[in-house]
Write a protein that holds these residues in place. Structure first.
Motif, PDB file in Angstrom:
ATOM      1  N   GLY A   1      -2.603  13.673  -0.055  1.00  0.00           N
ATOM      2  CA  GLY A   1      -1.892  12.420   0.167  1.00  0.00           C
ATOM      3  C   GLY A   1      -0.801  12.146  -0.846  1.00  0.00           C
ATOM      4  O   GLY A   1      -0.132  11.115  -0.777  1.00  0.00           O
ATOM      5  N   GLY A   2      -0.606  13.032  -1.813  1.00  0.00           N
ATOM      6  CA  GLY A   2       0.403  12.827  -2.837  1.00  0.00           C
ATOM      7  C   GLY A   2       1.764  13.337  -2.402  1.00  0.00           C
ATOM      8  O   GLY A   2       1.881  14.160  -1.492  1.00  0.00           O
ATOM      9  N   ASN A   3       2.806  12.842  -3.069  1.00  0.00           N
ATOM     10  CA  ASN A   3       4.166  13.292  -2.782  1.00  0.00           C
ATOM     11  C   ASN A   3       5.041  12.958  -3.979  1.00  0.00           C
ATOM     12  O   ASN A   3       5.199  11.786  -4.328  1.00  0.00           O
ATOM     13  N   ILE A   4       5.621  13.993  -4.610  1.00  0.00           N
ATOM     14  CA  ILE A   4       6.402  13.752  -5.827  1.00  0.00           C
ATOM     15  C   ILE A   4       7.733  13.074  -5.518  1.00  0.00           C
ATOM     16  O   ILE A   4       8.356  12.497  -6.412  1.00  0.00           O
ATOM     17  N   HIS A   5       8.179  13.118  -4.280  1.00  0.00           N
ATOM     18  CA  HIS A   5       9.462  12.516  -3.907  1.00  0.00           C
ATOM     19  C   HIS A   5       9.323  11.043  -3.534  1.00  0.00           C
ATOM     20  O   HIS A   5      10.161  10.233  -3.894  1.00  0.00           O
ATOM     21  N   PHE A   6       8.261  10.695  -2.804  1.00  0.00           N
ATOM     22  CA  PHE A   6       8.150   9.356  -2.227  1.00  0.00           C
ATOM     23  C   PHE A   6       6.887   8.603  -2.647  1.00  0.00           C
ATOM     24  O   PHE A   6       6.687   7.471  -2.231  1.00  0.00           O
TER      25      PHE A   6
ATOM     26  N   TRP B   1       0.821  -1.215   0.000  1.00  0.00           N
ATOM     27  CA  TRP B   1       0.000   0.000   0.000  1.00  0.00           C
ATOM     28  C   TRP B   1       0.853   1.263   0.000  1.00  0.00           C
ATOM     29  O   TRP B   1       0.309   2.361   0.003  1.00  0.00           O
ATOM     30  N   ASN B   2       2.178   1.096   0.017  1.00  0.00           N
ATOM     31  CA  ASN B   2       3.093   2.234  -0.065  1.00  0.00           C
ATOM     32  C   ASN B   2       2.900   3.212   1.099  1.00  0.00           C
ATOM     33  O   ASN B   2       3.006   4.426   0.937  1.00  0.00           O
ATOM     34  N   ALA B   3       2.646   2.670   2.278  1.00  0.00           N
ATOM     35  CA  ALA B   3       2.347   3.509   3.442  1.00  0.00           C
ATOM     36  C   ALA B   3       3.603   3.981   4.168  1.00  0.00           C
ATOM     37  O   ALA B   3       3.602   5.064   4.767  1.00  0.00           O
ATOM     38  N   PHE B   4       4.680   3.178   4.121  1.00  0.00           N
ATOM     39  CA  PHE B   4       5.844   3.439   4.959  1.00  0.00           C
ATOM     40  C   PHE B   4       7.006   4.026   4.172  1.00  0.00           C
ATOM     41  O   PHE B   4       7.181   3.734   2.983  1.00  0.00           O
ATOM     42  N   MET B   5       7.823   4.811   4.851  1.00  0.00           N
ATOM     43  CA  MET B   5       9.076   5.270   4.272  1.00  0.00           C
ATOM     44  C   MET B   5      10.036   4.079   4.192  1.00  0.00           C
ATOM     45  O   MET B   5      10.087   3.258   5.123  1.00  0.00           O
ATOM     46  N   PRO B   6      10.825   3.976   3.129  1.00  0.00           N
ATOM     47  CA  PRO B   6      11.697   2.801   2.946  1.00  0.00           C
ATOM     48  C   PRO B   6      13.012   2.918   3.702  1.00  0.00           C
ATOM     49  O   PRO B   6      14.097   2.788   3.129  1.00  0.00           O
TER      50      PRO B   6
END
Length: 386
Positions: free
Chosen positions: A88-93, A5-10
């Motif tokens: 909720g968008g983010n062009i970096h992550f 779900w792409n919820a967490f920072m890697p």
């Protein structure tokens, strides 16, 4: 942990200890990447902030309190850049995926925390709420969202956006879990029930009539008197939203002025434009907006002073698709601010939760007097919203 779900920072895993026993020992904790956690950087959704962060040696006191209560840390979650959006968008992550409906936005700026909880990757999502960044993603993802009384929770080691409105907040899947969180962070218990629930006609007129009817029916299920008033304020919702946005933009510019001046090209164009709007405000505009905020806060005190709770829809309109045009996203943000700004301007707590038997993103909110957070929980339980 699989994070489809792409919820967490890697980030690489670091050892974050927690108490072996405690009131939250059965719950997993996801932390918005605005709070410092020892062993991790803090990016605030910004590649430039991440580059300058370094590994933090200490954990934010509020996070530590949750760990000391037994909550198990499972990761730092994504946020809109600088926590300065509701989408909720983010062009970096990247944008997290809404588990409830992957075609819709996840809502922001506590997008990752909300998605982690909605996807059952965490039980407690710690985030922040400045202009609705807990309440909106809670509504979009079918969760409970709590914006506490402003200033009631420790905000040290938390990157600011607009201090007049910034508040740590939480999302959970159940009222029971939220009640446990409230107790763990030291929220005073409620001594009595409110006398009645207030409905402001001008607020309910902002949403679809069928949804409004379901909300009112849900309120009646609590078997509490419902009091109606024509308007929540002598000022229009549009005027209140303008005052709120003026203060927000002014303080957001002050919080991020140095970052902008050092690396303007590293900031997403829409976020940069919002920051620049704040830089162009003059002192007179900001003073007038603060006077409106003070006036509204006094009006709320009078309205709710007799042990009342205000009921309102959490969202002013249905959330857009995640690939919607910028104009649609801006229209959604603008419409929702008219309702979400009320808690910020007044400093009052707000609790958002799904409406029983209401299709789509039906979310009801309760707004109460300052320090009356537990009262909102008691009323929500009576509404049987889950």
């Amino acid at each position: 942990m699989q994070d489809r779900w792409n919820a967490f920072m890697p980030y690489p895993d670091a050892d974050v200890g927690h108490a072996a026993t405690g009131p939250l020992s059965h719950l997993r904790l996801a932390v918005k990447d605005l709070f410092d956690v020892a062993g991790y950087p803090t990016a605030a959704g910004s590649a430039a902030v991440l580059a300058a962060s370094g590994i933090k040696p200490l954990t934010a006191p509020l996070v530590q309190k949750l760990l000391d209560a037994g909550a198990c840390f499972v990761g730092k979650t994504k946020t809109d850049e600088l926590a300065y959006s509701l989408i909720g968008g983010n062009i970096h992550f990247g944008m997290p995926i809404n588990p409830r409906d992957p075609t819709l936005i996840p809502g922001g700026s506590s997008s990752g925390s909300a998605v982690a909880v909605a996807a059952d990757l965490a039980d407690i999502g710690l985030g922040t709420d400045t202009s609705g960044s807990i309440r909106l993603p809670a509504a979009v993802n079918g969760l409970i969202g709590w914006r506490p009384t402003h200033g009631s929770l420790d905000d040290r080691a938390l990157r600011p956006l607009a201090p007049s409105f910034d508040a740590p907040g939480f999302v959970t899947r159940s009222l029971e879990a939220m009640s446990e969180v409230m107790s763990a962070v030291g929220t005073p218990a409620a001594n009595d029930q409110p006398q009645s629930i207030v409905i402001a006609e001008d607020i309910f007129e902002t949403i679809d009539s069928s949804v409004a009817d379901k909300m009112v029916a849900s309120l009646r299920s609590a078997a509490m008197p419902i009091r109606r008033t024509g308007a929540i304020s002598s000022l229009s919702l549009a005027d209140l939203a303008l005052a709120f946005t003026t203060i927000l933009q002014s303080e957001a510019w002050e919080s991020n002025k140095t970052l902008f001046e050092q690396a303007p090209e590293a900031i997403a164009p829409d976020i940069a434009a919002r920051l620049l709007s704040g830089s162009r405000l003059d002192d007179g505009q900001v003073r007038e907006a603060r006077a409106i905020a003070k006036h509204f806060s006094q009006e709320i005190d009078r309205l709710l002073g007799a042990n009342l709770v205000l009921a309102l829809p959490t969202l002013a309109m249905s959330p857009p698709n995640r690939d919607a045009e910028p104009e649609s996203l801006a229209a959604f943000r603008s419409a929702c601010i008219k309702l979400l700004c009320l808690s910020g301007l007044s400093g009052c707590p707000q609790l958002a939760f799904p409406i029983a038997n209401c299709a789509g993103n039906g979310s009801l909110s309760l707004l109460g007097v300052r320090s009356g957070d537990s009262t909102l929980m008691n009323v929500a339980r009576r509404l049987r919203a889950e």
